[in-house]
Scaffold this active site. Structure first.
Site, PDB file in Angstrom:
ATOM      1  N   ASP A   6       8.028   8.843 -10.359  1.00  0.00           N
ATOM      2  CA  ASP A   6       8.014   9.246  -8.951  1.00  0.00           C
ATOM      3  C   ASP A   6       9.365   9.712  -8.415  1.00  0.00           C
ATOM      4  OD1 ASP A   6       9.141   6.733  -9.151  1.00  0.00           O
ATOM      5  OD2 ASP A   6       8.292   5.999  -7.280  1.00  0.00           O
ATOM      6  N   GLU A   7      10.361   9.886  -9.277  1.00  0.00           N
ATOM      7  CA  GLU A   7      11.644  10.346  -8.756  1.00  0.00           C
ATOM      8  C   GLU A   7      12.443  11.064  -9.833  1.00  0.00           C
ATOM      9  OE1 GLU A   7      14.797   7.421  -7.938  1.00  0.00           O
ATOM     10  OE2 GLU A   7      13.399   5.863  -8.590  1.00  0.00           O
ATOM     11  N   ASP A  55      12.251  11.709  -4.168  1.00  0.00           N
ATOM     12  CA  ASP A  55      11.603  10.407  -4.320  1.00  0.00           C
ATOM     13  C   ASP A  55      10.245  10.484  -3.629  1.00  0.00           C
ATOM     14  OD1 ASP A  55      11.090   7.793  -4.875  1.00  0.00           O
ATOM     15  OD2 ASP A  55      12.731   6.959  -3.681  1.00  0.00           O
TER      16      ASP A  55
END
Length: 365
Positions: free
Chosen positions: A118-119, A18
């Site tokens: 983003d993850e 993350d």
């Protein structure tokens, strides 16, 4: 009601990566003066008639209570005006950096499940490159920082639910591992609002039932939780016991790209050409790994004053090899209206991707 039997697969090794305040961190990286500001990624409500929501915020803004999905007008009220900066989201840049990071993921495993830009979840059960999963996770964090200048938090465990909880446990720049023998003690202490899937509406209902953490959640039977919450009740019952047998689901990439930020800046034509060559080689290697090719090459250039230029070329035939990608990138560079004297960032991305199947490979006769 008979309780449904549970199988708990503890044999897998799952990493959840993350990125820390991803969009805001990219803006801070590209404009370091923003680091001391309360940066909110959203359209400025003073210019939109009060409309809009917060996409994300940096950690300075979060200290004032700003968070994603909050109305931008509320952020305006929470943060002192002398510290506040609104920045329109730049998703072209965010996607390119995300592609760069996902390229690193695919260096260690093909089992990558993107959750957002983003993850992602990585199944590294079959890892043969690193001595331990912890060593692999540390390498990923270090390479992300080296390649992008950004920080990330990682969680390692035997399933996706616990890996996600672990990555959230110690942000930013955190790393947390939950072994099978540690899972129950970790979950028993976890506040109920921190359980994935327990939202702002569900948490007060659970707390009113006396469920304040994982330990008190385990005192309720499967029947009680399913009767009260339906399918969500079964998930709560399983999660309280560290059970989540969902596999990491691989999805097709829509684009593959590489970009680099330079400090010191690139200040000569030769330096730019060398970097274009290097980026084209990296993109071609990534395409080969994924067995993809595409019809559109996108060149991205950012100058010393943070002005970003993008230019693209689309053709009927597929780009795949480094030579063809480099030729297109050089042509796009030469075609820029104003080529900067000092280059802060270069990026090459290939889009309009298709698998390299027999029926759509270009044969040179």
């Amino acid at each position: 009601m008979l309780e449904l039997p549970m199988r708990n697969d503890t044999s897998r090794k799952i990493i959840h990566v993350d990125m820390d305040a991803f969009y805001a961190s990219i803006e801070e990286r590209d404009n370091p003066s923003l680091k001391s500001r309360a940066l909110v990624i959203a359209h400025d409500p003073r210019q939109t008639g009060g409309k809009g929501v917060v996409t994300t915020a940096n950690y300075v803004a979060r200290q004032f209570g700003v968070h994603s999905a909050m109305p931008a007008n509320q952020a305006l009220r929470l943060v002192p005006k002398r510290l506040l900066t609104f920045k329109d989201p730049d998703f072209t840049t965010y996607r390119a950096v995300s592609d760069q990071i996902h390229g690193l993921f695919h260096q260690v495993t093909d089992l990558v499940e993107p959750v957002a830009l983003d993850e992602a979840y990585l199944d590294v059960t079959a890892n043969h490159q690193f001595r331990t999963t912890i060593a692999l996770g540390l390498w990923l964090q270090d390479q992300i920082r080296r390649e992008t200048g950004l920080t990330s938090s990682i969680g390692l465990s035997y399933n996706k639910f616990l890996a996600k909880e672990a990555s959230e446990y110690n942000k930013p720049q955190g790393r947390t591992i939950i072994l099978p023998e540690q899972a129950q003690a970790f979950l028993d202490r976890l506040p109920i609002a921190a359980f994935r899937g327990v939202g702002a509406k569900t948490a007060p209902v659970l707390e009113a039932m006396g469920i304040v953490d994982g330990r008190t959640l385990r005192t309720f039977s499967q029947e009680q939780l399913i009767t009260r919450f339906g399918k969500m009740g079964l998930l709560l019952y399983q999660h309280a016991r560290g059970v989540d047998n969902r596999p990491v689901v691989v999805r097709d990439a829509k684009s593959i790209g590489k970009e680099r930020t330079y400090q010191p800046f690139l200040a000569s034509e030769d330096a730019v050409q060398r970097e274009l060559d290097r980026l084209a080689q990296m993109v071609a290697q990534s395409l080969a790994k994924h067995q993809k090719h595409g019809k559109t090459v996108v060149l991205k250039v950012r100058d010393a004053d943070f002005n970003t230029l993008t230019k693209r070329m689309t053709q009927d035939a597929y780009f795949s090899g480094a030579e063809a990608i480099l030729a297109a990138a050089k042509q796009l560079w030469q075609g820029l209206d104003h080529r900067p004297e000092r280059v802060r960032l270069l990026g090459i991305t290939l889009t309009a991707l298709d698998p390299q199947q027999y029926e759509n490979i270009d044969l040179k006769l």
